[in-house]
Motif scaffolding. Structure first.
Motif, PDB file in Angstrom:
ATOM      1  N   LEU A 171       0.854  -1.188   0.000  1.00  0.00           N
ATOM      2  CA  LEU A 171       0.000   0.000   0.000  1.00  0.00           C
ATOM      3  C   LEU A 171       0.884   1.230   0.000  1.00  0.00           C
ATOM      4  N   PRO A 172       1.048   1.891  -1.150  1.00  0.00           N
ATOM      5  CA  PRO A 172       1.886   3.095  -1.186  1.00  0.00           C
ATOM      6  C   PRO A 172       1.363   4.168  -0.244  1.00  0.00           C
ATOM      7  N   GLN A 173       2.275   4.809   0.457  1.00  0.00           N
ATOM      8  CA  GLN A 173       1.936   5.841   1.437  1.00  0.00           C
ATOM      9  C   GLN A 173       1.699   7.164   0.726  1.00  0.00           C
ATOM     10  N   ILE A 174       0.440   7.582   0.656  1.00  0.00           N
ATOM     11  CA  ILE A 174       0.109   8.935   0.216  1.00  0.00           C
ATOM     12  C   ILE A 174      -0.663   9.569   1.362  1.00  0.00           C
ATOM     13  N   GLU A 175      -0.048  10.528   2.047  1.00  0.00           N
ATOM     14  CA  GLU A 175      -0.582  11.013   3.312  1.00  0.00           C
ATOM     15  C   GLU A 175      -1.842  11.839   3.119  1.00  0.00           C
ATOM     16  N   ALA A 176      -2.709  11.843   4.144  1.00  0.00           N
ATOM     17  CA  ALA A 176      -3.984  12.556   4.065  1.00  0.00           C
ATOM     18  C   ALA A 176      -4.206  13.362   5.337  1.00  0.00           C
ATOM     19  N   VAL A 177      -3.380  14.385   5.523  1.00  0.00           N
ATOM     20  CA  VAL A 177      -3.491  15.233   6.706  1.00  0.00           C
ATOM     21  C   VAL A 177      -3.578  16.681   6.247  1.00  0.00           C
ATOM     22  N   LYS A 178      -4.409  17.450   6.896  1.00  0.00           N
ATOM     23  CA  LYS A 178      -4.597  18.839   6.447  1.00  0.00           C
ATOM     24  C   LYS A 178      -4.564  19.809   7.618  1.00  0.00           C
ATOM     25  N   TYR A 179      -3.458  19.783   8.324  1.00  0.00           N
ATOM     26  CA  TYR A 179      -3.274  20.760   9.383  1.00  0.00           C
ATOM     27  C   TYR A 179      -2.286  21.806   8.897  1.00  0.00           C
ATOM     28  N   ARG A 180      -2.550  23.048   9.147  1.00  0.00           N
ATOM     29  CA  ARG A 180      -1.613  24.125   8.784  1.00  0.00           C
ATOM     30  C   ARG A 180      -0.951  24.638  10.053  1.00  0.00           C
ATOM     31  N   ALA A 181      -0.173  23.775  10.687  1.00  0.00           N
ATOM     32  CA  ALA A 181       0.442  24.155  11.958  1.00  0.00           C
ATOM     33  C   ALA A 181       1.849  23.604  12.010  1.00  0.00           C
ATOM     34  N   GLU A 182       2.823  24.496  12.019  1.00  0.00           N
ATOM     35  CA  GLU A 182       4.219  24.078  12.041  1.00  0.00           C
ATOM     36  C   GLU A 182       4.822  24.392  13.402  1.00  0.00           C
ATOM     37  N   VAL A 183       5.399  23.367  14.023  1.00  0.00           N
ATOM     38  CA  VAL A 183       6.078  23.569  15.299  1.00  0.00           C
ATOM     39  C   VAL A 183       7.454  24.142  15.011  1.00  0.00           C
ATOM     40  N   MET A 184       7.708  25.309  15.543  1.00  0.00           N
ATOM     41  CA  MET A 184       8.947  26.029  15.264  1.00  0.00           C
ATOM     42  C   MET A 184      10.030  25.740  16.302  1.00  0.00           C
ATOM     43  N   ASP A 185       9.614  25.444  17.527  1.00  0.00           N
ATOM     44  CA  ASP A 185      10.598  25.266  18.589  1.00  0.00           C
ATOM     45  C   ASP A 185       9.976  24.444  19.709  1.00  0.00           C
ATOM     46  N   VAL A 186      10.819  23.726  20.417  1.00  0.00           N
ATOM     47  CA  VAL A 186      10.399  22.930  21.577  1.00  0.00           C
ATOM     48  C   VAL A 186      11.357  23.244  22.716  1.00  0.00           C
ATOM     49  N   SER A 187      10.813  23.593  23.861  1.00  0.00           N
ATOM     50  CA  SER A 187      11.659  23.849  25.030  1.00  0.00           C
ATOM     51  C   SER A 187      11.061  23.145  26.235  1.00  0.00           C
TER      52      SER A 187
END
Length: 586
Positions: free
Chosen positions: A120-136
């Protein structure tokens, strides 16, 4: 800066197959969490495609196994691979074989697991527009702060979580967290093309899922490229057939490889100059066989999937290893969320157990890649260092029965196909891996872990040897309920609870039942029990006598096995057993 006082138990970075698997496994346990995916829309570029039995077992636990099978490649194209010089009028088949548990391997693979290998080829299905820029990490406060940039919103927001699963595909956070990469990096430059073309009717044997090309003019296998189909199935006259082609870009910068150049490269490799091709997407990438120096990046942040290991795709072990990473991690997080101090060492065992797996599969996959030229091309006498004329001269005898070199070259290719079992018929690598650190009493040393290790100490990849030595997967066996007229069968694997260990007892009345607790669920398989050993496989594989029992973790790993030797097991002693197998007392 905008923020919230809410503290999520878990935050997941990345909405690919590893992040989504984490989310499902957390949801099944009722653990609130939040998932961030930077992409604005569905990824259209196919990636991993082989799903091995340990991963489909995880999907079985998730409740999505049947849904995966429903959209996976049909059996008639999911079990064969072949080598060709090209698909044109002058093209020839060099060799073909079955793989991935198909053909002559079907019965063997069915014994390994209640689940099947799937394509089963992986073609992702996610639609979040949220990028984590940093983790502390703020250990004094007991949480992690994630700086999140939501598309179209300013300023960035702060999100708090007690634990973080970083499954961002290895794009940045492993480096940002100060975790070094070990292993071999940037070995080859490659380009993958997702394209549409009416190829099925032109392929000499469309049953082949993967077609490898080894052309004398292009220097053999690795430089020529390979092709695989991704549906839709079945192909018909009006079907927009989709395919993937992977190759080295030659002297061209892979970042600058244009669609038309790739279309021409595909036509040239296939020797089909008039083939209509629509290039859907291109993806340049580097072959890496690297792994993070630690999977527990900090006290509260854990790396999984490509954030923990980047594995060459030869053998389809990358995505599978990532999903198996989070199957190992999530049940441990579940306990740590209930008592963080008590289960901190259990969380530490995620690194101890999974990191050696990532290192090994990287080496194995890289060896698989190199075997195409070092083994298959060598058997034919071709080399990237030869001139095209030299390669043609070496290849010609293979197709000429009258040539004095014919029999020798044919035998050499047969040996090469056997060597390539490590890629195409490798249940030991796919389902036979185990955790030596969980074998607390060293039971596996005397038997080389039931035969799963060779005399050289390396994992035996061609065969899987089921065992209940602690650290191994619980062996597959079919069970049925006593007196059930339907003779419906249930797998041992299906008895494993999500949030408890499973104690599999062989006979009622010995005394094991008193060990039922919030942490341990007891099931009796055998005389007077809850289940009948349908085919005798459990009795043959369980490794304990009729008064014995096998303890299985929520991830399907055997934690302990033993006998009720004195007839009155001390509950306090059992508590010490549990502490040890949970890494609480070492």
């Amino acid at each position: 800066m905008a923020g919230s006082s809410e503290i999520y138990p878990v935050a997941v970075i990345g909405g690919g197959p590893i992040g989504l698997s984490s989310s499902i496994l957390l949801s099944l346990r009722g653990i609130p969490h939040i998932l961030f995916e930077r992409r604005p829309s569905t990824s259209i570029h196919p990636k991993a495609c082989g799903i091995n039995q340990r991963t489909t077992e995880v999907f079985r636990k998730m409740g999505i196994e049947d849904a995966v099978y429903a959209v996976a490649g049909p059996p008639e194209i999911s079990g064969r691979t072949a080598w060709y010089t090209s698909l044109g009028s002058e093209g020839k088949e060099v060799a073909s074989r079955y793989g991935w548990g198909a053909g002559p391997y079907t019965e063997e693979f069915l014994k390994h697991s209640p689940s099947k290998y799937a394509i089963l080829p992986q073609i992702e299905a996610v639609k979040y527009r949220a990028e984590v820029m940093d983790v502390s990490e703020r250990e004094r406060d007991g949480y992690v702060v994630l700086k999140v940039r939501f598309a179209g919103k300013e300023p960035d927001e702060e999100v708090r979580a007690r634990f973080v699963i970083c499954a961002d595909g290895g794009r940045s956070f492993t480096d940002k967290l100060g975790v070094r990469w070990l292993g071999e990096k940037d070995i080859y430059n490659m380009v993958t093309a997702h394209f549409r073309a009416p190829l099925t009717k032109l392929h000499p044997d469309p049953r082949n899922f993967i077609t490898w090309f080894t052309h004398p003019d292009l220097g053999g296998s690795v430089k020529t490229g390979f092709l695989y189909q991704i549906g839709p199935w079945p192909a018909g006259p009006e079907t927009d057939e989709e395919w993937v082609f992977v190759c080295m870009p030659g002297g061209t910068d892979p970042e600058r490889f244009e669609p038309e150049a790739m279309a021409n490269r595909i036509r040239n490799t296939l020797q089909l100059p008039d083939l209509p091709i629509e290039v859907v997407s291109l993806s340049p990438w580097n072959v890496n066989a690297i792994y993070a120096e630690r999977y527990r990046a900090s006290k509260r942040v854990f790396l999984a999937g490509d954030a923990a290991h980047r594995i060459p795709p030869w053998g389809a072990l990358g995505m599978n290893s990532g999903i198996q990473d989070v199957a190992n991690l999530v049940w441990k997080l579940d306990l740590a969320l209930q008592d963080e101090q008590k289960y901190d060492k259990l969380l530490g065992s995620y690194d101890t157990e999974r990191r050696p797996i990532g290192e090994r599969v990287g080496r194995t996959s890289l060896r698989n890649l190199r075997s195409h030229s070092l083994v298959m091309d060598a058997a034919l006498g071709m080399s990237a260092g030869n001139t095209p004329e030299q390669n043609w001269a070496a290849l010609t005898p293979y197709f000429d029965p009258a040539h004095p070199e014919y029999a020798r070259k044919r035998a050499a290719v047969e040996r090469a196909l056997k060597t390539l079992d490590s890629e195409f018929k490798a249940p030991g690598a796919e389902v036979g891996w185990f955790y030596p650190s969980a074998d607390f009493d060293g039971e596996g040393a005397a038997s080389r872990h039931g035969g799963q290790l060779g005399e050289d100490g390396e994992l035996e990849t061609e065969f899987y040897y089921p065992s209940t030595i602690p650290g191994h997967h619980v062996p597959h066996a079919w069970l049925r309920e006593p007196g059930d007229p339907s003779d419906k069968k249930v797998a041992v694997f299906d008895l494993i609870p999500l949030r408890q260990m499973l104690l599999l007892v062989r006979r009622r009345g010995v005394g094991w039942e008193q060990l039922e607790s919030a942490l341990v669920h007891v099931e009796i398989v055998g005389e007077g029990g809850d289940w009948v050993d349908a085919d005798g496989d459990w009795a043959r594989q369980c490794g304990v006598g009729e008064e014995g029992a096998v303890l299985v973790r929520p991830d399907g790993i055997v934690a302990w096995r033993g006998e009720w030797t004195d007839g009155s097991k001390d509950v306090d002693q059992w508590g010490r057993v549990l502490d040890r197998v949970m890494y609480l007392a070492q």
